[in-house]
Design an enzyme around this catalytic site. Structure first.
Site, PDB file in Angstrom:
ATOM      1  N   ASP A  65      -0.023   5.156   0.982  1.00  0.00           N
ATOM      2  CA  ASP A  65      -0.207   6.088   2.117  1.00  0.00           C
ATOM      3  C   ASP A  65      -0.174   5.371   3.461  1.00  0.00           C
ATOM      4  OD1 ASP A  65      -0.773   8.773   1.059  1.00  0.00           O
ATOM      5  OD2 ASP A  65      -2.440   7.774   0.047  1.00  0.00           O
ATOM      6  N   ARG A 114      -6.594  19.538   6.322  1.00  0.00           N
ATOM      7  CA  ARG A 114      -6.622  18.069   6.213  1.00  0.00           C
ATOM      8  C   ARG A 114      -6.371  17.448   7.591  1.00  0.00           C
ATOM      9  NH1 ARG A 114      -5.033  13.378   3.137  1.00  0.00           N
ATOM     10  NH2 ARG A 114      -5.654  14.335   1.194  1.00  0.00           N
ATOM     11  N   ARG A 131     -13.178   9.446 -10.534  1.00  0.00           N
ATOM     12  CA  ARG A 131     -11.985   8.826 -11.128  1.00  0.00           C
ATOM     13  C   ARG A 131     -12.417   7.787 -12.154  1.00  0.00           C
ATOM     14  NH1 ARG A 131      -8.904   7.929  -5.363  1.00  0.00           N
ATOM     15  NH2 ARG A 131      -8.624  10.134  -4.888  1.00  0.00           N
ATOM     16  N   ASP A 170       0.878  -1.166   0.000  1.00  0.00           N
ATOM     17  CA  ASP A 170       0.000   0.000   0.000  1.00  0.00           C
ATOM     18  C   ASP A 170       0.927   1.230   0.000  1.00  0.00           C
ATOM     19  OD1 ASP A 170      -2.122   1.848   0.749  1.00  0.00           O
ATOM     20  OD2 ASP A 170      -1.289   1.735   2.778  1.00  0.00           O
ATOM     21  N   SER A 228     -11.227  11.060   3.239  1.00  0.00           N
ATOM     22  CA  SER A 228     -12.233  10.731   2.223  1.00  0.00           C
ATOM     23  C   SER A 228     -12.723   9.290   2.316  1.00  0.00           C
ATOM     24  CB  SER A 228     -11.642  10.983   0.830  1.00  0.00           C
ATOM     25  OG  SER A 228     -10.501  10.187   0.645  1.00  0.00           O
ATOM     26  N   ASP A 230     -13.852   6.019  -0.413  1.00  0.00           N
ATOM     27  CA  ASP A 230     -13.817   5.538  -1.796  1.00  0.00           C
ATOM     28  C   ASP A 230     -15.062   4.686  -2.051  1.00  0.00           C
ATOM     29  OD1 ASP A 230     -11.304   6.665  -2.339  1.00  0.00           O
ATOM     30  OD2 ASP A 230     -10.264   4.907  -1.574  1.00  0.00           O
ATOM     31  N   ARG A 258     -11.417  18.164  -1.293  1.00  0.00           N
ATOM     32  CA  ARG A 258     -10.040  17.763  -1.589  1.00  0.00           C
ATOM     33  C   ARG A 258      -9.105  18.967  -1.764  1.00  0.00           C
ATOM     34  NH1 ARG A 258      -9.392  12.760  -1.448  1.00  0.00           N
ATOM     35  NH2 ARG A 258      -7.193  13.099  -1.811  1.00  0.00           N
ATOM     36  N   ARG A 287      -0.437  11.032   2.042  1.00  0.00           N
ATOM     37  CA  ARG A 287      -0.357  12.055   0.971  1.00  0.00           C
ATOM     38  C   ARG A 287       0.972  12.810   0.914  1.00  0.00           C
ATOM     39  NH1 ARG A 287      -1.404  11.482  -2.652  1.00  0.00           N
ATOM     40  NH2 ARG A 287      -1.856  13.499  -3.517  1.00  0.00           N
ATOM     41  N   ASP A 320      -1.450  -0.451   6.075  1.00  0.00           N
ATOM     42  CA  ASP A 320      -1.779   0.074   7.419  1.00  0.00           C
ATOM     43  C   ASP A 320      -3.274   0.046   7.724  1.00  0.00           C
ATOM     44  OD1 ASP A 320      -2.232   2.133   5.529  1.00  0.00           O
ATOM     45  OD2 ASP A 320      -2.151   3.639   7.111  1.00  0.00           O
ATOM     46  N   PHE A 333      -5.397  -7.859   2.534  1.00  0.00           N
ATOM     47  CA  PHE A 333      -4.683  -8.341   3.721  1.00  0.00           C
ATOM     48  C   PHE A 333      -5.232  -9.719   4.137  1.00  0.00           C
ATOM     49  CE2 PHE A 333      -5.179  -8.700   8.371  1.00  0.00           C
ATOM     50  CZ  PHE A 333      -3.851  -8.714   8.781  1.00  0.00           C
TER      51      PHE A 333
HETATM   52  O1  M1P Z   1      -4.463   5.894   1.019  1.00  0.00           O
HETATM   53  C1  M1P Z   1      -5.209   5.835  -0.121  1.00  0.00           C
HETATM   54  C2  M1P Z   1      -6.224   6.945  -0.181  1.00  0.00           C
HETATM   55  O2  M1P Z   1      -5.561   8.171  -0.435  1.00  0.00           O
HETATM   56  C3  M1P Z   1      -6.384   9.287  -0.518  1.00  0.00           C
HETATM   57  O3  M1P Z   1      -7.071   9.438   0.687  1.00  0.00           O
HETATM   58  P1  M1P Z   1      -7.200  10.813   1.520  1.00  0.00           P
HETATM   59  O4  M1P Z   1      -7.121  11.947   0.569  1.00  0.00           O
HETATM   60  O5  M1P Z   1      -8.509  10.655   2.204  1.00  0.00           O
HETATM   61  O6  M1P Z   1      -6.070  10.837   2.520  1.00  0.00           O
HETATM   62  C4  M1P Z   1      -7.412   9.113  -1.613  1.00  0.00           C
HETATM   63  O7  M1P Z   1      -6.743   9.161  -2.851  1.00  0.00           O
HETATM   64  C5  M1P Z   1      -8.152   7.799  -1.467  1.00  0.00           C
HETATM   65  O8  M1P Z   1      -8.904   7.537  -2.636  1.00  0.00           O
HETATM   66  C6  M1P Z   1      -7.200   6.646  -1.289  1.00  0.00           C
HETATM   67  O9  M1P Z   1      -7.903   5.468  -0.997  1.00  0.00           O
END
Ligand code: M1P
Length: 249
Positions: free
Chosen positions: A14, A142, A124, A12, A180, A182, A135, A21, A209, A221
């Site tokens: 993030d 954030r 998307r 993964d 966010s 999904d 966003r 991010r 994570d 997972f």
């Molecule tokens: O970790 C993956 C996620 O990253 C972004 O989430 P957020 O902006 O909420 O931190 C988004 O791109 C989300 O689609 C994605 O699953």
């Protein structure tokens, strides 16, 4: 030692390879390079390719890893070449997508949050990303939403409302990153990427994570085709990969 081409480490992005991010750190880049000389390496992110490339050091991300799976693998690359692309609109149709978007906009219009900015719905190629703070928020906004969400369970309640409203629509709702949700067709979670790998590898490790139920790493997972590992940070990822893969070779 020769590269073990029957083993793949799937990551993964993030919270696993980078802070949410944020850009990948130099020590992680170095580590992934070293790992790739020993086994095959794949990335699977919920974000689109543009965001994954931004975080992982630029457009050549698709050449830096054996596989890159953006949007859970609905946009797939192997050895720098595209091997898969799904289309949400074609798959679901306008009517249901509009119903979902309208419901989300209405639901979010009732929320009072520390801040609201722009881009509440990101359409998307293979998923909808719904963001109550918007966003286009700043990093500080954030972080502020993320802390507020932990306390007030904004996304958990939103997800439950969506699951109730669209119980039979063939849709899945996942809490991905910090701010966010999904939304994608059932089965279009991160396990989607395994179809590109399952016949190529004997051993597939997955590191993520958000592996608890409801998180966007949970299904891959828990999938019987992978050996799942829960990590708490990029530093923990390096530690666990070293212990479970590198030291075992
Ligand atoms: O970790 C993956 C996620 O990253 C972004 O989430 P957020 O902006 O909420 O931190 C988004 O791109 C989300 O689609 C994605 O699953």
């Amino acid at each position: 030692m020769q590269r073990d081409t029957q083993t793949i480490a799937i990551f993964d992005v993030d919270g696993t390879l980078t802070a949410p991010r944020k850009m990948v750190e130099a020590d992680m880049e170095e580590f992934l390079k070293k790992l790739r000389s020993k086994v095959k390496v794949a990335l699977v992110g919920g974000s689109d390719l543009v965001k994954i490339a931004e975080q992982m050091g630029g457009d050549d991300v698709i050449h830096k890893f054996d596989y890159v799976f953006a949007e859970n693998g609905l946009v797939a690359f192997k050895d720098g070449k595209q091997i898969g692309q799904q289309n949400l609109l074609k798959h679901m149709g306008e009517e249901i997508l509009q119903k979902v978007i309208n419901f989300c906009l209405q639901y979010m219009s009732q929320l009072n949050l520390p801040a609201k900015r722009g881009t509440f719905v990101e359409f998307r190629s293979s998923m909808l990303n719904i963001c109550p703070v918007g966003r286009s928020c700043s990093q500080a906004e954030r972080d502020e939403f993320s802390a507020y969400d932990k306390e007030h369970k904004i996304r958990e309640k939103f997800k439950a409302a969506l699951e109730k409203e669209f119980a039979n629509a063939g849709l899945q709702f996942a809490i991905g990153g910090q701010i966010s949700l999904d939304i994608f067709p059932v089965g279009w979670n991160k396990t989607f990427c395994l179809q590109f790998l399952e016949n190529e590898f004997d051993t597939m490790h997955f590191f993520g994570d958000k592996t608890a139920e409801g998180g966007n790493d949970h299904e891959i997972f828990a999938d019987e085709r992978t050996i799942g590992h829960t990590v708490t940070s990029p530093a923990d990822t390096i530690k666990q990969v070293t212990e479970t893969i590198l030291n075992a070779l």
